[in-house]
Scaffold this motif. Structure first.
Motif, PDB file in Angstrom:
ATOM      1  N   GLY A  80      29.836  64.674 -42.962  1.00 34.52           N
ATOM      2  CA  GLY A  80      30.231  65.630 -44.050  1.00 34.52           C
ATOM      3  C   GLY A  80      29.002  66.470 -44.223  1.00 34.52           C
ATOM      4  O   GLY A  80      28.010  66.217 -44.075  1.00 34.52           O
ATOM      5  N   GLY A  81      29.108  67.703 -44.832  1.00 33.66           N
ATOM      6  CA  GLY A  81      28.204  68.264 -45.528  1.00 33.66           C
ATOM      7  C   GLY A  81      27.650  69.589 -44.310  1.00 33.66           C
ATOM      8  O   GLY A  81      27.640  69.313 -43.275  1.00 33.66           O
ATOM      9  N   ASN A  82      26.813  70.275 -44.819  1.00 31.26           N
ATOM     10  CA  ASN A  82      26.272  71.458 -44.003  1.00 31.26           C
ATOM     11  C   ASN A  82      25.109  71.881 -44.675  1.00 31.26           C
ATOM     12  O   ASN A  82      24.717  71.873 -45.876  1.00 31.26           O
ATOM     13  N   THR A  83      23.838  72.159 -43.897  1.00 31.64           N
ATOM     14  CA  THR A  83      22.943  72.825 -44.340  1.00 31.64           C
ATOM     15  C   THR A  83      22.582  73.828 -43.399  1.00 31.64           C
ATOM     16  O   THR A  83      23.046  74.130 -42.493  1.00 31.64           O
ATOM     17  N   SER A  84      21.641  74.869 -43.972  1.00 33.27           N
ATOM     18  CA  SER A  84      21.199  76.141 -43.510  1.00 33.27           C
ATOM     19  C   SER A  84      20.106  76.809 -43.872  1.00 33.27           C
ATOM     20  O   SER A  84      19.358  76.436 -44.760  1.00 33.27           O
ATOM     21  N   ALA A  85      19.487  77.446 -43.123  1.00 32.37           N
ATOM     22  CA  ALA A  85      18.306  78.428 -43.209  1.00 32.37           C
ATOM     23  C   ALA A  85      18.315  79.738 -42.822  1.00 32.37           C
ATOM     24  O   ALA A  85      19.005  79.702 -41.594  1.00 32.37           O
ATOM     25  N   LYS A  86      18.230  80.858 -43.408  1.00 33.00           N
ATOM     26  CA  LYS A  86      18.173  82.146 -42.616  1.00 33.00           C
ATOM     27  C   LYS A  86      16.584  82.272 -42.061  1.00 33.00           C
ATOM     28  O   LYS A  86      15.704  82.674 -43.319  1.00 33.00           O
TER      29      LYS A  86
ATOM     30  N   ILE B 250      20.271  76.688 -48.181  1.00 32.20           N
ATOM     31  CA  ILE B 250      21.547  76.327 -48.573  1.00 32.20           C
ATOM     32  C   ILE B 250      21.718  75.058 -48.255  1.00 32.20           C
ATOM     33  O   ILE B 250      21.688  74.680 -46.953  1.00 32.20           O
ATOM     34  N   ASP B 251      22.124  74.072 -49.238  1.00 32.20           N
ATOM     35  CA  ASP B 251      22.634  72.557 -48.809  1.00 32.20           C
ATOM     36  C   ASP B 251      24.244  72.847 -49.646  1.00 32.20           C
ATOM     37  O   ASP B 251      24.356  72.911 -50.661  1.00 32.20           O
ATOM     38  N   HIS B 252      25.381  72.326 -48.605  1.00 32.56           N
ATOM     39  CA  HIS B 252      26.496  72.064 -49.109  1.00 32.56           C
ATOM     40  C   HIS B 252      26.582  70.657 -48.758  1.00 32.56           C
ATOM     41  O   HIS B 252      26.872  70.082 -47.601  1.00 32.56           O
ATOM     42  N   LEU B 253      27.055  69.814 -49.809  1.00 36.45           N
ATOM     43  CA  LEU B 253      27.099  68.358 -49.710  1.00 36.45           C
ATOM     44  C   LEU B 253      28.240  67.741 -50.470  1.00 36.45           C
ATOM     45  O   LEU B 253      29.054  68.322 -51.070  1.00 36.45           O
ATOM     46  N   HIS B 254      28.509  66.657 -50.227  1.00 40.72           N
ATOM     47  CA  HIS B 254      29.715  65.693 -50.711  1.00 40.72           C
ATOM     48  C   HIS B 254      29.418  64.451 -51.254  1.00 40.72           C
ATOM     49  O   HIS B 254      29.725  63.359 -50.983  1.00 40.72           O
ATOM     50  N   PRO B 255      28.366  64.535 -52.322  1.00 45.94           N
ATOM     51  CA  PRO B 255      27.883  63.341 -52.937  1.00 45.94           C
ATOM     52  C   PRO B 255      29.243  62.662 -53.825  1.00 45.94           C
ATOM     53  O   PRO B 255      29.935  63.262 -54.696  1.00 45.94           O
ATOM     54  N   ASN B 256      29.315  61.326 -53.770  1.00 50.10           N
ATOM     55  CA  ASN B 256      30.138  60.657 -54.605  1.00 50.10           C
ATOM     56  C   ASN B 256      30.290  61.037 -56.055  1.00 50.10           C
ATOM     57  O   ASN B 256      31.122  61.354 -56.678  1.00 50.10           O
ATOM     58  N   ALA B 257      29.162  60.918 -56.743  1.00 56.41           N
ATOM     59  CA  ALA B 257      28.852  61.250 -58.046  1.00 56.41           C
ATOM     60  C   ALA B 257      29.410  62.896 -58.459  1.00 56.41           C
ATOM     61  O   ALA B 257      29.944  62.986 -59.241  1.00 56.41           O
ATOM     62  N   VAL B 258      29.010  63.515 -57.666  1.00 55.95           N
ATOM     63  CA  VAL B 258      29.317  64.974 -57.801  1.00 55.95           C
ATOM     64  C   VAL B 258      30.961  65.050 -57.756  1.00 55.95           C
ATOM     65  O   VAL B 258      31.620  65.902 -58.680  1.00 55.95           O
ATOM     66  N   ILE B 259      31.609  64.503 -56.647  1.00 56.10           N
ATOM     67  CA  ILE B 259      32.833  64.719 -56.596  1.00 56.10           C
ATOM     68  C   ILE B 259      33.760  63.962 -57.561  1.00 56.10           C
ATOM     69  O   ILE B 259      34.835  64.541 -57.964  1.00 56.10           O
TER      70      ILE B 259
ATOM     71  N   GLY C  40      32.890  69.108 -53.624  1.00 52.82           N
ATOM     72  CA  GLY C  40      31.719  68.717 -53.746  1.00 52.82           C
ATOM     73  C   GLY C  40      30.787  69.816 -54.246  1.00 52.82           C
ATOM     74  O   GLY C  40      31.214  70.500 -55.227  1.00 52.82           O
ATOM     75  N   HIS C  41      29.576  70.187 -53.859  1.00 55.69           N
ATOM     76  CA  HIS C  41      28.663  71.372 -54.135  1.00 55.69           C
ATOM     77  C   HIS C  41      27.947  71.988 -53.463  1.00 55.69           C
ATOM     78  O   HIS C  41      27.679  71.344 -52.080  1.00 55.69           O
ATOM     79  N   THR C  42      27.438  73.044 -53.671  1.00 55.88           N
ATOM     80  CA  THR C  42      26.430  73.912 -52.931  1.00 55.88           C
ATOM     81  C   THR C  42      25.460  74.486 -53.694  1.00 55.88           C
ATOM     82  O   THR C  42      25.568  74.874 -54.903  1.00 55.88           O
ATOM     83  N   ASN C  43      24.267  74.221 -53.233  1.00 50.41           N
ATOM     84  CA  ASN C  43      23.182  74.654 -54.023  1.00 50.41           C
ATOM     85  C   ASN C  43      22.078  75.217 -53.247  1.00 50.41           C
ATOM     86  O   ASN C  43      22.224  75.116 -51.687  1.00 50.41           O
TER      87      ASN C  43
END
Length: 730
Positions: A47-53, A147-156, A211-214
């Motif tokens: 799960g989740g994605n990370t990226s960099a431009k 950018i980080d897009h994640l699925h942490p239990n606490a956030v969900i 989840g969340h994206t930051n």
């Protein structure tokens, strides 16, 4: 902006400047991904994605262009490397927005959504073949470098509350914006882009039910922001923790560990057989304190029936688990089986109704309506999948779902994803396409194969042969250390995780190592108990263990040799077969057993009376077991001849003795392998094919006998001897 509390209580801070600062920008992104994925509280497997431009040199023009590097489809943050990342021209991705706006609309989603994924390949930088994630536009449209897009239990947990929007503002003090549930894709990314544009001071977005994206301008700051988001959510939940009142308090007591083991040993094969009416499944059991707190609670049935929230969860766990209304202090095994059968039948009816109610005109056909997660009060959670890896991840995901429900119920009220939305994710055309692209399963992919004698020689070769065909391999041997070596070899080659008895065997991988003495029934029972706890049942049992002891003129000593030979070579096979058959009968799934006898069983000669007669008895044991176990189980045997290579029956002293006996020239200083080769070549010349017999030859025959290719063959002994005419049947 980066955040770093004085102390992290709910996540691990793993960033090391002296490592990260030495990396180029792409490797730094990989590093950030790996340290995020290393903590399962941050995101789940896959799960989740990370990226960099990043600025790159265009291979055609040489000009500097901005390239989006983003974790591709199917990768896992913890283990990803550069090859798991897509690279796309940022400018071309932005141009795709015009194409998207021109797509027609459907009643329940944009028809262009699925089309867009296929368009990503037109944006690939340097012909990168990695398939892009459905979340790619989210990373593209947010005008931040990292950018980080994640699925942490606490956030969900917060994203799954009935008042999730208000909580977002309260928990993160306005630093996270809120976007309600939307299926991942281009449209959802556009909403996030607009939200970001209207709120330039925010550091991320909470995605309802998801989840969340930051983001941040620097990689390390992005990592620290991700940790701050999760730590903040977890601390807020901790402040409202209900303690003993979690999930409404405890309705049931847990069974003792020995009672759980005894119950599961009987129940798991039965459950596996009932679930596997179409295809076979492999199990993972979770009986830890966190799981038991949930399944034993007053609210477990209510919450489990609501279903899961995060799309990543129910793609593995289905819309909901099967909760078995079992009273651990009052009900017995027969009651558990009865309640499970009734629950399974109703689950399949309900799942079929769910499919019929929610299906679209273009929905894929209904998949197996059986549950993948079973909850049993007092016992724990049993997850099922096509292989051990899948069932283990399914268990992991439902544990995540439990933590989400715990957090949501602590601060508010848990809400699941709407049923139609859940269906549209589960039967999403893109998910179906992923399934269709997967390679065909290997012959033994869903099988649990027990190889006794796997520490060396024929057994080790057999373990490797069946593992190559996808089998889950139980490497059993009298010498645990030797079994562990074989299991470690298989694990290194075919997957993560190796289980050894008493060390959390349920969470093992494609191979486990167990000790067994086949002359002792309690040892065999203990071995099979561990196998059932690890995988849920058995399919094939191959016994290669045997003993050869040279005889002399001391008849008193020969009596001992006789007793020991028959105990291992005959009784051992019977004990293993009779214990395995108990499991096969509970499963009611076709199985097979292979014993290893010898061509010596049909050839009379001097010096091996006990061995030869025990192998002759073993030949008849095969026929007797074939009759006794029919029609559910096929029992056959392979009969080797003089397998010298890698065999414990040919230690150096026996090899030298045989070379001397046959007047074969050798030097005492020669390596053992060289001496064995000479002896093997001598034996080869006595056969019709003139080729040495190897463990691999025997392993091939063992595989053939369990592969299904000889499904109508039982009670037979197949000689693998190079053509030893003295052993021809008369």
């Amino acid at each position: 902006m980066g955040y770093r509390p004085v102390e992290y209580k709910h996540v691990n801070y793993l960033w090391e400047d002296d490592v990260a600062d030495k990396l180029d920008p792409v490797d730094n992104l990989v590093y950030r991904s790996n340290v995020l994925g290393a903590d399962q509280r941050i995101t789940n497997t896959g799960g989740g994605n990370t990226s960099a431009k990043l600025m790159e040199s265009d291979p055609l023009t040489g000009e500097q262009v901005e390239v989006l590097w983003v974790k591709g489809s199917g990768g896992d943050l913890r283990t990803s490397n550069k090859d798991n990342f897509s690279s796309l021209y940022s400018g071309k991705l932005q141009a795709l927005d015009t194409f998207y706006q021109q797509q027609p609309e459907k009643g329940y989603k944009s028809a262009g959504e699925d089309t867009m994924v296929g368009m990503f390949k037109h944006c690939n930088f340097c012909l990168n073949p990695r398939a892009s994630s459905i979340d790619t536009p989210l990373h593209s449209m947010i005008a931040e470098k990292h950018i980080d897009h994640l699925h942490p239990n606490a956030v969900i947990a917060i994203a799954s509350c009935k008042d999730q929007e208000a909580l977002t503002a309260k928990v993160w003090q306005g630093k996270l914006a809120y976007v309600p549930w939307m299926r991942p894709g281009w449209e959802a990314a556009k909403v996030c882009e607009d939200t970001y544009a209207k709120n330039p001071d925010i550091d991320g977005i909470l995605l309802g039910q998801h989840g969340h994206t930051n983001w941040a301008s620097e990689s390390k700051s992005c990592y620290e922001t991700s940790l701050w988001v999760i730590e903040t959510a977890a601390r807020y939940i901790e402040q409202h923790d209900k303690g003993d009142k979690t999930f409404g308090g405890q309705q049931h007591q847990s069974l003792g560990s020995d009672d759980v083991t005894a119950l599961l040993y009987q129940f798991l094969p039965t459950a596996r057989g009932l679930l596997s009416d179409k295809v076979k499944f492999v199990a993972t059991v979770q009986s830890d304190a966190t799981t038991l707190r949930f399944v034993n609670s007053f609210d477990a049935k209510r919450l489990s029936d609501l279903g899961t929230s995060c799309p990543d969860h129910f793609l593995r766990t289905k819309i909901k688990p099967l909760f078995v209304d079992f009273d651990p202090l009052k009900d017995d095994l027969a009651t558990l089986v009865s309640k499970f059968k009734a629950g399974l039948a109703q689950y399949r009816i309900d799942y079929t109704a769910y499919y019929e109610q929610c299906k679209r005109p273009d929905s894929p056909p209904m998949r197996d309506p059986s549950p993948t997660v079973i909850l049993i009060p007092g016992v724990g959670l049993i997850a099922w999948g096509k292989n051990k890896s899948e069932s283990r991840v399914t268990a992991e995901f439902y544990n995540c779902a439990i933590e989400v429900m715990r957090g949501a119920e602590a601060i508010s009220e848990y809400t699941a994803l709407p049923v139609q939305e859940a269906f549209d994710i589960e039967y999403w055309a893109l998910e179906e396409a992923k399934l269709q692209r997967m390679p065909a399963e290997k012959t033994l992919a869903r099988n649990v194969v027990v190889v006794i004698g796997a520490g060396d020689g024929i057994g080790k070769a057999t373990a490797h042969r069946v593992a190559a065909e996808g089998a889950h391999v139980v490497c059993a041997d009298l010498r645990l250390e030797a079994a562990q070596v074989t299991a470690a070899e298989l694990t290194k080659k075919y997957g993560q995780g190796i289980g050894v008895a008493g060390t959390g065997i349920s969470n093992c991988g494609p191979a486990i190592a167990l000790s067994v003495d086949i002359t002792k029934r309690n040892s065999v029972q203990n071995m099979f108990e561990q196998v059932v706890l690890a995988y849920g049942g058995i399919d094939n049992v191959i016994v290669t263990a045997g003993v050869f002891m040279a005889e002399g003129e001391d008849y008193d000593r020969n009596d001992e040799i006789f007793d020991f030979s028959f105990a291992v070579n005959v009784k051992g096979g019977y004990v293993v077969g009779s214990e395995a058959n108990k499991i096969w009968q509970r499963q009611n799934i076709k199985g097979s057993m292979v014993l290893t006898t010898s061509v010596n069983a049909a050839v009379s000669k001097k010096g091996s009376l006990a061995y030869d007669t025990s192998k002759a008895a073993a030949n008849h044991l095969v026929r007797e077991l074939a009759v006794s176990f029919a029609p559910l189980v096929n029992v056959n045997a392979l009969a080797p001849a003089t397998v010298v290579q890698g065999s414990t029956m040919f230690p150096r002293d026996r090899v030298i003795s045989s070379l001397s006996k046959y007047n074969i020239a050798f030097n005492e200083s020669e390596e053992t392998d060289s001496l064995r080769t000479k002896l093997a070549e001598f034996y080869a010349q006595r056969t019709l094919t003139k080729q040495p017999i190897t463990p691999a030859d025997q392993a091939e025959a063992a595989y053939l006998l369990i592969s299904g290719q000889l499904s109508k063959t039982t009670g037979q002994v197949i000689s693998v001897d190079g053509g030893l005419h003295e052993a021809f049947l008369r």
